[in-house]
Structures are given as C-alpha cells and as structure tokens.
Design a protein around this motif. Structure first.
Motif, mmCIF file in Angstrom:
data_model
loop_
_atom_site.group_PDB
_atom_site.id
_atom_site.type_symbol
_atom_site.label_atom_id
_atom_site.label_comp_id
_atom_site.label_asym_id
_atom_site.label_seq_id
_atom_site.Cartn_x
_atom_site.Cartn_y
_atom_site.Cartn_z
ATOM 1 N N TRP A 172 5.040 -9.562 1.090
ATOM 2 C CA TRP A 172 4.525 -8.418 1.652
ATOM 3 C C TRP A 172 3.915 -8.806 3.107
ATOM 4 O O TRP A 172 2.695 -8.232 3.465
ATOM 5 C CB TRP A 172 3.610 -7.871 0.730
ATOM 6 C CG TRP A 172 4.101 -6.858 -0.392
ATOM 7 C CD1 TRP A 172 5.243 -7.038 -0.980
ATOM 8 C CD2 TRP A 172 3.485 -6.020 -1.284
ATOM 9 N NE1 TRP A 172 5.797 -6.268 -1.965
ATOM 10 C CE2 TRP A 172 4.501 -5.629 -2.158
ATOM 11 C CE3 TRP A 172 2.291 -5.403 -1.251
ATOM 12 C CZ2 TRP A 172 4.172 -4.396 -3.168
ATOM 13 C CZ3 TRP A 172 2.134 -4.483 -2.296
ATOM 14 C CH2 TRP A 172 2.935 -4.107 -2.922
ATOM 15 N N SER A 173 4.238 -9.976 3.350
ATOM 16 C CA SER A 173 3.433 -10.712 4.375
ATOM 17 C C SER A 173 3.251 -9.572 5.705
ATOM 18 O O SER A 173 1.988 -9.610 6.466
ATOM 19 C CB SER A 173 4.001 -11.822 4.892
ATOM 20 O OG SER A 173 4.110 -12.828 3.921
ATOM 21 N N LEU A 228 -6.544 3.331 -7.270
ATOM 22 C CA LEU A 228 -6.241 2.151 -6.203
ATOM 23 C C LEU A 228 -5.003 1.458 -6.674
ATOM 24 O O LEU A 228 -4.478 1.523 -7.810
ATOM 25 C CB LEU A 228 -7.619 1.084 -6.310
ATOM 26 C CG LEU A 228 -8.090 0.336 -7.741
ATOM 27 C CD1 LEU A 228 -7.158 -0.731 -7.902
ATOM 28 C CD2 LEU A 228 -9.303 0.182 -7.729
ATOM 29 N N LEU A 229 -4.772 0.475 -5.665
ATOM 30 C CA LEU A 229 -3.570 -0.359 -6.066
ATOM 31 C C LEU A 229 -4.168 -1.731 -6.151
ATOM 32 O O LEU A 229 -4.810 -2.584 -5.359
ATOM 33 C CB LEU A 229 -2.469 -0.572 -4.602
ATOM 34 C CG LEU A 229 -1.292 -1.417 -4.885
ATOM 35 C CD1 LEU A 229 -0.116 -0.978 -5.993
ATOM 36 C CD2 LEU A 229 -0.555 -1.618 -3.410
ATOM 37 N N GLU A 230 -3.371 -2.113 -7.342
ATOM 38 C CA GLU A 230 -3.672 -4.021 -7.406
ATOM 39 C C GLU A 230 -2.481 -4.745 -7.461
ATOM 40 O O GLU A 230 -1.424 -4.286 -8.004
ATOM 41 C CB GLU A 230 -4.342 -3.934 -8.790
ATOM 42 C CG GLU A 230 -4.743 -5.554 -9.228
ATOM 43 C CD GLU A 230 -5.231 -5.708 -10.654
ATOM 44 O OE1 GLU A 230 -6.418 -5.209 -11.173
ATOM 45 O OE2 GLU A 230 -4.610 -6.296 -11.645
ATOM 46 N N THR A 231 -2.835 -5.905 -6.685
ATOM 47 C CA THR A 231 -1.578 -6.694 -6.618
ATOM 48 C C THR A 231 -1.882 -8.226 -7.321
ATOM 49 O O THR A 231 -2.971 -8.327 -7.428
ATOM 50 C CB THR A 231 -1.185 -7.055 -4.973
ATOM 51 O OG1 THR A 231 -2.263 -8.004 -4.512
ATOM 52 C CG2 THR A 231 -0.831 -5.821 -4.368
ATOM 53 N N GLN A 232 -0.907 -8.690 -7.793
ATOM 54 C CA GLN A 232 -1.268 -9.958 -8.479
ATOM 55 C C GLN A 232 0.151 -11.094 -7.659
ATOM 56 O O GLN A 232 1.059 -10.765 -7.887
ATOM 57 C CB GLN A 232 -0.895 -10.210 -9.873
ATOM 58 C CG GLN A 232 -2.016 -9.205 -10.581
ATOM 59 C CD GLN A 232 -1.530 -9.376 -12.268
ATOM 60 O OE1 GLN A 232 -1.472 -10.418 -12.864
ATOM 61 N NE2 GLN A 232 -2.471 -8.485 -12.865
ATOM 62 N N ILE A 237 4.209 -11.629 -4.097
ATOM 63 C CA ILE A 237 3.805 -10.654 -5.039
ATOM 64 C C ILE A 237 4.482 -10.647 -6.385
ATOM 65 O O ILE A 237 5.714 -10.352 -6.439
ATOM 66 C CB ILE A 237 3.693 -9.280 -4.443
ATOM 67 C CG1 ILE A 237 2.860 -9.397 -3.055
ATOM 68 C CG2 ILE A 237 2.910 -8.080 -5.498
ATOM 69 C CD1 ILE A 237 1.385 -9.845 -3.360
ATOM 70 N N ARG A 238 3.765 -11.057 -7.520
ATOM 71 C CA ARG A 238 4.535 -11.052 -8.972
ATOM 72 C C ARG A 238 4.331 -9.793 -9.493
ATOM 73 O O ARG A 238 5.440 -9.353 -10.202
ATOM 74 C CB ARG A 238 4.060 -12.122 -9.666
ATOM 75 C CG ARG A 238 3.901 -13.492 -9.085
ATOM 76 C CD ARG A 238 5.487 -13.897 -8.783
ATOM 77 N NE ARG A 238 5.422 -15.252 -8.258
ATOM 78 C CZ ARG A 238 5.722 -16.418 -8.987
ATOM 79 N NH1 ARG A 238 5.473 -16.385 -10.161
ATOM 80 N NH2 ARG A 238 5.661 -17.709 -8.325
#
Length: 217
Positions: free
Chosen positions: A119-120, A140-144, A192-193
């Motif tokens: 997602w760079s 909201l959106l959470e990324t790991q 992004i996993r």
C-alpha cells in the motif's frame, strides 16, 4: 379584613415561589446539542476521488471476511456473509452483523491474505456502507503490517443512518498506533498482512451492508 387579604396574598406568593423552585429547569442547550449531534449525522456522499482505483473486494465471489467476535470475548461482531439485499456494484455486498455494543467497546470485521499487500502508494481507501442500524455509527480502518502484524489505525468516521457512499479512510493523515499515539504513516505499509473495519462506541445490535472497497493511488 384588610389584614386577612394581605395575609392571603403573602401566602399565595410564597406558594408560587416554592412551586417554581421545585419545577425542573430547562435542559442546557449546549448539552442538548452535543447529545443530538450524533443522532443528526447526515449520511456521507463523497465524490469519487481522483486517481487509480484498485478493487480490494466487491463481494461477487465467496466471503473472505470474518467476525473477530467469534474468537474474542471483548469484540461484539457476530457474523459476516454476502447478500443480494443491497449493492452499489455487481449483485452482491457484504453483510456484517454485531451484538449490542457497550460504550468503549467495538465490533471488528477482518480479512487476511490480501491480494494487494503493498500500500506504499495508496492515499485513501474508499467503501460504500449502508448503515441499517437505528443510530449513527463510528467506524475506522485498522491495518496490521509486516511479520509482527504492527497495528496502525485511521481517523474515526461518523456514518449516518442509511447509505454512505465513497466513505474515505485517509491513509496519509492522522494515523495512530494501537495505543492511540499519533504516528507519521501506516507501519509496514508495503507489507499489509491483514485489515479490519472496527465499529466503535455504544450502539444497538444490527448490521451494515458494505460494498465496493477500493484503494486509491
């Protein structure tokens, strides 16, 4: 006779004062405005942002999302599925359901093994969300990211009741870590996993329909 009239008038004035003192006062207009602010939230209808779109999920195939509440007792999500009840592209959308959410709690809906993990160059993620609940919702959106699944979160968005079109989740500004500290960017955004949408705060039980999730470059 005159003294009797004066005594009666004094008694009536005293009774009136007691009555007024016992009447509830008018609600504070500022407090009322704050309480009604969320209730009057207008559904989002943003224009399509400029840039190249990459579809994350249009829900036309099988369901790849899961409710974290199925495995976590402190999460109030209950189920994910696809449905033909509503859509903004194609024939299907996601239906994400949750139990009654207490204050300061959440309901999370996640996906792993994304086709696009880098997602760079992405500046925003957009989605269409139909809030079928009786109340507005905060989401909201959470990324790991990376092998250690380091958490980053976007700014919270207030969804009005009904169809919210092109909801923007800004991937460049007001990003926080899992402790709520401001950070300059999404951590490990080139790897992004997993991602999850989190509905936060007090809410009745219900569900949302979600469709047309895209990254915008």
């Amino acid at each position: 006779m005159q003294k009797s009239i004066q005594a009666a008038l004094l008694f009536m004035q005293a009774a009136l004062l007691v009555s007024c003192a016992s009447m509830p006062g008018k609600p504070d207009s500022k407090i009322t405005a704050e309480n009604n602010k969320a209730e009057k939230a207008i559904p989002i209808n943003n224009p399509l942002p400029k840039g190249t779109l990459e579809l994350i999920d249009g829900f036309e195939e099988e369901n790849f999302w899961y409710a974290l509440g199925e495995s976590k007792s402190d999460d109030y999500s209950t189920d994910t599925d696809t449905t033909e009840e509503w859509s903004t592209q194609g024939d299907f959308c996601a239906q994400w359901s949750f139990a009654k959410i207490p204050q300061n709690a959440k309901a999370s809906f996640a996906i792993e093994n994304l086709v696009q993990k880098d997602w760079s160059s992405a500046k925003v993620l957009i989605a269409d969300i139909n809030n079928t609940c009786q109340n507005p919702l905060v989401i909201l959106l959470e990324t790991q990211g990376g092998p250690h699944h380091i958490i980053s979160r976007t700014q919270e968005i207030l969804l009005g009741i009904g169809e919210n079109i092109n909801v923007y989740f800004d991937l460049l500004h007001e990003i926080t870590d899992e402790n709520g500290n401001q950070i300059s960017a999404i951590t490990e955004k080139d790897d992004i996993r997993s991602i999850s949408f989190q509905i936060k705060g007090k809410s009745f039980s219900g569900s949302v329909f979600v469709d047309n999730i895209n990254l915008v470059y």
